[in-house]
Every structure is written in structure tokens, then in C-alpha cells.
Design a protein around this motif. Structure first.
Motif, PDB file in Angstrom:
ATOM      1  N   ASN A 286      45.457  28.181   9.194  1.00  0.00           N
ATOM      2  CA  ASN A 286      46.625  28.331  10.063  1.00  0.00           C
ATOM      3  C   ASN A 286      47.778  27.480   9.525  1.00  0.00           C
ATOM      4  O   ASN A 286      47.562  26.438   8.901  1.00  0.00           O
ATOM      5  CB  ASN A 286      46.310  27.882  11.488  1.00  0.00           C
ATOM      6  N   LYS A 287      48.975  27.935   9.777  1.00  0.00           N
ATOM      7  CA  LYS A 287      50.164  27.191   9.378  1.00  0.00           C
ATOM      8  C   LYS A 287      50.661  26.400  10.581  1.00  0.00           C
ATOM      9  O   LYS A 287      50.815  26.949  11.689  1.00  0.00           O
ATOM     10  CB  LYS A 287      51.237  28.175   8.907  1.00  0.00           C
ATOM     11  N   GLU A 288      50.890  25.111  10.403  1.00  0.00           N
ATOM     12  CA  GLU A 288      51.424  24.272  11.479  1.00  0.00           C
ATOM     13  C   GLU A 288      52.904  24.014  11.212  1.00  0.00           C
ATOM     14  O   GLU A 288      53.275  23.386  10.233  1.00  0.00           O
ATOM     15  CB  GLU A 288      50.675  22.943  11.569  1.00  0.00           C
ATOM     16  N   ILE A 289      53.738  24.518  12.107  1.00  0.00           N
ATOM     17  CA  ILE A 289      55.182  24.369  11.967  1.00  0.00           C
ATOM     18  C   ILE A 289      55.670  23.381  13.020  1.00  0.00           C
ATOM     19  O   ILE A 289      55.420  23.566  14.213  1.00  0.00           O
ATOM     20  CB  ILE A 289      55.921  25.715  12.146  1.00  0.00           C
ATOM     21  N   GLU A 290      56.362  22.338  12.597  1.00  0.00           N
ATOM     22  CA  GLU A 290      56.839  21.331  13.539  1.00  0.00           C
ATOM     23  C   GLU A 290      58.048  21.845  14.322  1.00  0.00           C
ATOM     24  O   GLU A 290      58.956  22.442  13.754  1.00  0.00           O
ATOM     25  CB  GLU A 290      57.219  20.047  12.795  1.00  0.00           C
ATOM     26  N   MET A 291      58.019  21.613  15.628  1.00  0.00           N
ATOM     27  CA  MET A 291      59.117  22.036  16.501  1.00  0.00           C
ATOM     28  C   MET A 291      59.845  20.802  17.030  1.00  0.00           C
ATOM     29  O   MET A 291      59.215  19.840  17.481  1.00  0.00           O
ATOM     30  CB  MET A 291      58.583  22.862  17.668  1.00  0.00           C
ATOM     31  N   TYR A 292      61.174  20.834  16.960  1.00  0.00           N
ATOM     32  CA  TYR A 292      61.981  19.683  17.334  1.00  0.00           C
ATOM     33  C   TYR A 292      63.035  20.048  18.380  1.00  0.00           C
ATOM     34  O   TYR A 292      63.398  21.218  18.537  1.00  0.00           O
ATOM     35  CB  TYR A 292      62.702  19.109  16.101  1.00  0.00           C
ATOM     36  N   SER A 293      63.513  19.016  19.063  1.00  0.00           N
ATOM     37  CA  SER A 293      64.647  19.168  19.974  1.00  0.00           C
ATOM     38  C   SER A 293      65.719  18.168  19.572  1.00  0.00           C
ATOM     39  O   SER A 293      65.441  17.165  18.899  1.00  0.00           O
ATOM     40  CB  SER A 293      64.232  18.924  21.426  1.00  0.00           C
ATOM     41  N   SER A 294      66.950  18.443  19.986  1.00  0.00           N
ATOM     42  CA  SER A 294      68.053  17.548  19.684  1.00  0.00           C
ATOM     43  C   SER A 294      69.080  17.599  20.801  1.00  0.00           C
ATOM     44  O   SER A 294      69.290  18.644  21.419  1.00  0.00           O
ATOM     45  CB  SER A 294      68.721  17.946  18.357  1.00  0.00           C
ATOM     46  N   VAL A 295      69.726  16.468  21.042  1.00  0.00           N
ATOM     47  CA  VAL A 295      70.776  16.425  22.065  1.00  0.00           C
ATOM     48  C   VAL A 295      72.092  16.949  21.505  1.00  0.00           C
ATOM     49  O   VAL A 295      73.038  17.186  22.254  1.00  0.00           O
ATOM     50  CB  VAL A 295      70.967  14.988  22.600  1.00  0.00           C
ATOM     51  N   GLU A 296      72.161  17.136  20.196  1.00  0.00           N
ATOM     52  CA  GLU A 296      73.352  17.705  19.574  1.00  0.00           C
ATOM     53  C   GLU A 296      73.196  19.215  19.402  1.00  0.00           C
ATOM     54  O   GLU A 296      72.078  19.720  19.323  1.00  0.00           O
ATOM     55  CB  GLU A 296      73.613  17.042  18.211  1.00  0.00           C
ATOM     56  N   LYS A 297      74.304  19.902  19.311  1.00  0.00           N
ATOM     57  CA  LYS A 297      74.249  21.360  19.235  1.00  0.00           C
ATOM     58  C   LYS A 297      73.894  21.876  17.851  1.00  0.00           C
ATOM     59  O   LYS A 297      73.338  22.974  17.719  1.00  0.00           O
ATOM     60  CB  LYS A 297      75.588  21.959  19.680  1.00  0.00           C
ATOM     61  N   ASP A 298      74.217  21.108  16.809  1.00  0.00           N
ATOM     62  CA  ASP A 298      74.005  21.630  15.461  1.00  0.00           C
ATOM     63  C   ASP A 298      73.464  20.558  14.509  1.00  0.00           C
ATOM     64  O   ASP A 298      74.136  20.172  13.544  1.00  0.00           O
ATOM     65  CB  ASP A 298      75.322  22.193  14.921  1.00  0.00           C
ATOM     66  N   PRO A 299      72.243  20.071  14.747  1.00  0.00           N
ATOM     67  CA  PRO A 299      71.662  19.069  13.841  1.00  0.00           C
ATOM     68  C   PRO A 299      71.332  19.698  12.485  1.00  0.00           C
ATOM     69  O   PRO A 299      71.100  20.908  12.392  1.00  0.00           O
ATOM     70  CB  PRO A 299      70.394  18.625  14.569  1.00  0.00           C
ATOM     71  N   LYS A 300      71.287  18.881  11.455  1.00  0.00           N
ATOM     72  CA  LYS A 300      71.063  19.404  10.105  1.00  0.00           C
ATOM     73  C   LYS A 300      69.636  19.170   9.621  1.00  0.00           C
ATOM     74  O   LYS A 300      69.020  20.048   9.010  1.00  0.00           O
ATOM     75  CB  LYS A 300      72.050  18.762   9.131  1.00  0.00           C
ATOM     76  N   TYR A 301      69.125  17.964   9.891  1.00  0.00           N
ATOM     77  CA  TYR A 301      67.778  17.624   9.428  1.00  0.00           C
ATOM     78  C   TYR A 301      66.943  17.110  10.600  1.00  0.00           C
ATOM     79  O   TYR A 301      67.461  16.489  11.530  1.00  0.00           O
ATOM     80  CB  TYR A 301      67.827  16.549   8.333  1.00  0.00           C
ATOM     81  N   ILE A 302      65.629  17.342  10.500  1.00  0.00           N
ATOM     82  CA  ILE A 302      64.734  16.893  11.571  1.00  0.00           C
ATOM     83  C   ILE A 302      64.604  15.382  11.601  1.00  0.00           C
ATOM     84  O   ILE A 302      64.138  14.809  12.587  1.00  0.00           O
ATOM     85  CB  ILE A 302      63.335  17.534  11.424  1.00  0.00           C
ATOM     86  N   THR A 303      65.030  14.721  10.533  1.00  0.00           N
ATOM     87  CA  THR A 303      64.974  13.259  10.464  1.00  0.00           C
ATOM     88  C   THR A 303      66.207  12.593  11.057  1.00  0.00           C
ATOM     89  O   THR A 303      66.290  11.370  11.099  1.00  0.00           O
ATOM     90  CB  THR A 303      64.793  12.795   9.008  1.00  0.00           C
ATOM     91  N   ASP A 304      67.174  13.390  11.506  1.00  0.00           N
ATOM     92  CA  ASP A 304      68.352  12.822  12.155  1.00  0.00           C
ATOM     93  C   ASP A 304      67.918  12.030  13.390  1.00  0.00           C
ATOM     94  O   ASP A 304      66.978  12.439  14.096  1.00  0.00           O
ATOM     95  CB  ASP A 304      69.327  13.921  12.580  1.00  0.00           C
TER      96      ASP A 304
END
Length: 377
Positions: A286-304
Motif C-alpha cells: 500500500n502507498k501511504e500519502i501524508e495529509m496536511y492542513s494549513s492556516v494559510e490559503k496557499d502553502p508551498k511545502y509541508i515543512t512550512d
């Protein structure tokens, strides 16, 4: 608006067919009944001493809960025509005060309260109504500040009613304070307001399609990788696999903050992957894809700094095995209470399910740095 231990505010529009459309993201804070309770017990602590109150709670928990229940009933019933409010003090509290302070409750109150806002008589603490209402000050002001902020938004400018439910909403003083502060809005408090939340949950369980539109509270997306482009990508967020440089940890947006989402609405992301050089065991996993949330409308990287890992999406290989040159699409469908995920192989049209798990992903190593995401197509 739900006023219980906390305050929770949402804005709904009743459509012509009776369905609900959310106009504003749910908001609120710890400004409900628990906030008033804390103010009361902090007042007791500052008057008789922190050590007294801690000893009382530790050695007489039943009396403490009885006192708390008393206060709970009094704060709901307090009105505008009362001169004093009283609470019975358990004998254990009186003994504890005497033990640590060497003085009677009456004498301590006389020393700290020259204006007789609080006095002790016949085993009861008597508060002037005006002083007792100060326990509500921070709670009511915080709720009103948030309500005004919500009502100022363009989408909520036509709000005509505030429906107050929850145990704390049964307080006459709270209701009248909000009504007086917001005279242009009608405040409605239904019968058995304390049970309204429970009843609403039951009704929603029988008819979950009551809510048609919701407002996305944050921006949601998944981790993706792509070929590195020095013109647009940050070199420090890249890695080299063989002779190829990849940019990893890209935030691929699915739903944007404040976006109005309709139940049944779908968003699709096209992905690709080369499994031809991958070990056989990887092609069946199975492929595990990380899902993220952000308080900004247009984040660029998941490490932000504004991004938060919410969970993982587990995607099963179509027909049990990933093709050598995979071209697929991940579809996200808005449901009544969440998101449904599915994966489709664009070549074979084979569909496999996806499952969202709100757990930490497996530890990532250098060898698996690209296994936690697909490449954007």
C-alpha cells in the motif's frame, strides 16, 4: 451558538427546502460555564488562600463537588431582581479555613471586604448580585467580542437570529446580556436548551443530509514530489535518487481555507509513478500519502511552520500490484462528516479504495523518501 462548558459559534442559513448551509467556519473558545466556574473558585482561593482550597479539594472531594454543583445551579438562575445570592458552605471548608488561617470565615471576609459585597451568615456565603455577576464578565465579554467579529463579516451581515443552546445558555443573565448588547438580532433560547445539543445529534444521525454546504476551516492537501526545477524550487528541500534530482514535500492543495464545500463535491489530483525500478515487494505494498492542513490559503511545502500533519491516506495498488508505469488519479469526495478517498488507474480504469487514518506515518528513511508521496502528473 452552543454555550456549555465552552462557547461554540457557527452560522447557518436555512435554505428553502429546509437544508442547512454553513456561512462561516465554526469558532469559539473556553468562554462558557467553565470560565465562570474558574472565576468563582479563583475568588475563593484569593480570599482564603491557595493552600486552603487545595487541601479542601484533596481531603473532601465530595464536599467540593457539592459546592461546585450548587454554584452551577445558582449561576443559571441568577436574575436581575435579586439583591443577594447565597451558597451553603460545607463544614469541612470552614474547618480547613480555621486550620490554615487561624481565623473564622466571617472575620476573614470582614478584613478583606469592607464594603460587604460578600459576607458569611448562618453557614452561607452571601454575595451581592452585582459582585456575583463579575464572575461572568470575562465570559460574556469574550462571547460578545467573537459574535461581533463574526457578524461583521460580509457573509453574515444578514443574520437575524441567534439560537442559544447548551446548559450555560439557560442563564437568564447571560441571555439578557447578549440581547441588550446585540439589539438588532433576536436571541432565541428553546425549551430544554441543555438537551438541545443531544437532540440535535440524534436528529442528525437519522438525517445526516440536513447539512448541504460547509465552510472549509483550513487548507487541506497532500504531500507530493516532482522533478526539481531550480527556477521555482528550494534546493534545500530536494533530494537525489540515482541521477535524478527531486523536490520533495510539496503541498498539493485539495481544499482551500474558507472554500464552501458541497456534500458530494469532488476534487481530483492526477499522479504518476515509475515502479519499473522498484523492488517487487514495493509494487505490492500500500502507498501511504501524508495529509496536511494549513492556516494559510496557499502553502508551498509541508515543512512550512503553518502546516500540520493530520494523518495518512492509505492507497491500495490496483488489482493488488502497481503497474510499471503508473498513471492514476486520486479523487477526494466531500461527505457529510468527512472525506472519502479513491484511486483510479487511468490506463486500466481499475479503482481501488483509499482510507484516511489519523495516525502517525511509519518512520521515513533515506531509502523511502519518495515512497510517502506520488509524483504530480
Amino acid at each position: 451558538m452552543v454555550l456549555g462548558g465552552t462557547a461554540d459559534i457557527t452560522v447557518q442559513k436555512v435554505e428553502r427546502d429546509g437544508k442547512l448551509s454553513q456561512l462561516h467556519i465554526a469558532t469559539g473558545g473556553s468562554w462558557g460555564g467553565s470560565c465562570v466556574n474558574n472565576a468563582f473558585f479563583q475568588d475563593l482561593t484569593s480570599t482564603f488562600g491557595k493552600q486552603v482550597f487545595q487541601e479542601f479539594m484533596k481531603t473532601n472531594p465530595e464536599d467540593y463537588f457539592h459546592l461546585r454543583d450548587q454554584f452551577e445551579m445558582v449561576k443559571r438562575k441568577i436574575g436581575t431582581d435579586q439583591e443577594f445570592v447565597f451558597l451553603h458552605l460545607p463544614s469541612s471548608f470552614k474547618k480547613t479555613v480555621k486550620k490554615f488561617n487561624g481565623k473564622r470565615i466571617k472575620d476573614i471576609l470582614n478584613e478583606v471586604d469592607a464594603q460587604q459585597k460578600v459576607f458569611y451568615r448562618d453557614g452561607k456565603l452571601n454575595y451581592s448580585t452585582d459582585y456575583f455577576k463579575t464572575f461572568f464578565t470575562f465570559s460574556i465579554q469574550s462571547v460578545l467580542d467573537q459574535l461581533r467579529k463574526v457578524l461583521k463579516s460580509k457573509k453574515c451581515s444578514e443574520v437575524e437570529y441567534i439560537l442559544m443552546v447548551g446548559g450555560f445558555s439557560e442563564s437568564e443573565f447571560v441571555r439578557s446580556s447578549i440581547s441588550e448588547a446585540l439589539p438588532h438580532v433576536r436571541v432565541i433560547n428553546p425549551e430544554d436548551a441543555a438537551l438541545s445539543v443531544l437532540k440535535g445529534g440524534v436528529l442528525f444521525g437519522h438525517d445526516p443530509n440536513t447539512v448541504r454546504f460547509r465552510v472549509c476551516p483550513q487548507t487541506y492537501g497532500i504531500a507530493m514530489h516532482d522533478y526539481f526545477n531550480p527556477k521555482i524550487h528550494d534546493l534545500t528541500k530536494s533530494c537525489k535518487v540515482g541521477n535524478t534530482q527531486f523536490i520533495v514535500g510539496c503541498f498539493e492543495k485539495i481544499f482551500e481555507k474558507d472554500e464552501v464545500l458541497e456534500v458530494g463535491q469532488k476534487k481530483t489530483i492526477r499522479v504518476t509513478e515509475d515502479f519499473s525500478t522498484q523492488p517487487e515487494n514495493v509494487r505490492t505494498e500500500n502507498k501511504e500519502i501524508e495529509m496536511y492542513s494549513s492556516v494559510e490559503k496557499d502553502p508551498k511545502y509541508i515543512t512550512d511552520p503553518v502546516c500540520t500533519l493530520q494523518g495518512i491516506i492509505v492507497v491500495a495498488p490496483p488489482a493488488g500490484r502497481w503497474p510499471e508505469k503508473m498513471k492514476g488519479k486520486i479523487t477526494f469526495e466531500v461527505t457529510v462528516t468527512g472525506i472519502k478517498v479513491s484511486f483510479e488507474d487511468r490506463e486500466t480504469k481499475t479503482i481501488s479504495g483509499g482510507e484516511v487514518k489519523f495516525t502517525e506515518p511509519k518512520p521515513q528513511t533515506e531509502a523511502t523518501v519518495l515512497n510517502r508521496s506520488f509524483r504530480k502528473d
